[in-house]
Design an enzyme around this catalytic site. Structure first.
Site, PDB file in Angstrom:
ATOM      1  N   LYS A  67      45.579 -15.190  26.308  1.00  0.00           N
ATOM      2  CA  LYS A  67      46.119 -14.280  25.303  1.00  0.00           C
ATOM      3  C   LYS A  67      46.754 -15.134  24.214  1.00  0.00           C
ATOM      4  CE  LYS A  67      48.515 -10.837  26.806  1.00  0.00           C
ATOM      5  NZ  LYS A  67      47.747  -9.769  26.111  1.00  0.00           N
ATOM      6  N   GLY A 102      49.268 -12.419  19.539  1.00  0.00           N
ATOM      7  CA  GLY A 102      50.560 -11.952  19.034  1.00  0.00           C
ATOM      8  C   GLY A 102      51.728 -12.889  19.219  1.00  0.00           C
ATOM      9  N   GLU A 152      55.195 -10.655  27.726  1.00  0.00           N
ATOM     10  CA  GLU A 152      54.073 -10.056  28.450  1.00  0.00           C
ATOM     11  C   GLU A 152      54.023 -10.553  29.894  1.00  0.00           C
ATOM     12  OE1 GLU A 152      50.938  -9.428  24.732  1.00  0.00           O
ATOM     13  OE2 GLU A 152      51.027 -11.358  25.762  1.00  0.00           O
ATOM     14  N   LYS A 200      35.251  -9.253  26.113  1.00  0.00           N
ATOM     15  CA  LYS A 200      36.322 -10.130  26.586  1.00  0.00           C
ATOM     16  C   LYS A 200      35.964 -10.839  27.893  1.00  0.00           C
ATOM     17  CE  LYS A 200      38.747  -8.288  23.258  1.00  0.00           C
ATOM     18  NZ  LYS A 200      38.916  -8.993  21.977  1.00  0.00           N
TER      19      LYS A 200
END
Length: 244
Positions: free
Chosen positions: A109, A112, A118, A136
């Site tokens: 990830k 962001g 997270e 993905k």
């Protein structure tokens, strides 16, 4: 590809299928009345919030916690109950997307820069479920996306130096703000840097080695955390369970 144009024989027309919406629909079945639900960020999560909101009785019974400022704002807009992770001991389910995931449901990830929050929610959850479209899913995580690290400001040069020593072929870029002069600051007041590998090291080694560098708060490899993935694509929606 997160959308697909399909011909419908019933209506004799073409339909645009949003895979992320289909994944969100399939994820809804895992949610039970009265649960504490953790949410990440992104368009699939927005779809899931919209679907939950349509189930008014169930939605009113749920408590939500999110790693994302945008998601928290959207939950508030929808009139849903929000709590902060610091006030919770556990979460029933944490839903989030990713850039890539493999058959063992290890995930990268990078977008962001909120991977620390997270990971906290993912570790608090009885079940961490990845959701999204089939693009993905990869056979093996690779260096398409950078590994993001959150760094204590006073440790910046130490961390960058150790990264270069451990991974001499990799390049490291400090994230800079596009809205002000200077570095981009994380939600926790720290710095963010992207590590670009020419080939991704072994995941088990990478997971431990980077985290053990003094001054690294967290990195964006989610190793051994997800238990399921709900993925939509041309052949429909499927639920994957982490391969051992």
């Amino acid at each position: 590809m997160d959308k697909y144009i399909k011909f419908s024989a019933d209506t004799n027309s073409f339909q645009m299928i949003d895979y992320k919406l289909e994944a969100a629909k399939a994820s809804l079945k895992f949610i039970k009345t009265g649960q504490v639900i953790g949410l990440g960020a992104g368009s699939t999560i927005v779809h899931l919030v919209n679907l939950i909101s349509e189930e008014e009785k169930m939605a009113a019974s749920l408590t939500f916690v999110s790693s994302s400022f945008k998601t928290r704002a959207y939950l508030q807009e929808k009139g849903l109950k929000i709590e902060f992770s610091a006030l919770l001991e556990r979460v029933d389910i944490y839903f989030d997307g990713c850039d890539q995931f493999d058959p063992a449901l290890n995930a990268l990830k990078s977008g962001g820069g909120i991977h620390t929050s997270e990971k906290i929610l993912a570790s608090m959850a009885d079940e961490f479920i990845l959701i999204g479209d089939e693009s993905k899913m990869v056979k093996k995580l690779d260096h398409t996306y950078p590994l993001v690290i959150e760094i204590l400001p006073e440790a910046l040069q130490v961390v960058l130096g150790q990264i270069k020593t451990r991974y001499p072929e990799a390049s490291v870029q400090l994230r800079m703000s596009s809205q002000k002069d200077g570095a981009l600051i994380s939600d926790h007041g720290n710095l963010l840097a992207d590590i670009y590998f020419t080939a991704l090291p072994g995941l088990s080694e990478l997971n431990i080695a980077v985290k053990m560098i003094p001054g690294v708060v967290e990195h964006s490899l989610f190793y051994g955390l997800a238990s399921k993935a709900v993925i939509a694509g041309k052949n429909g929606t499927k639920v994957m369970v982490a391969a051992l």
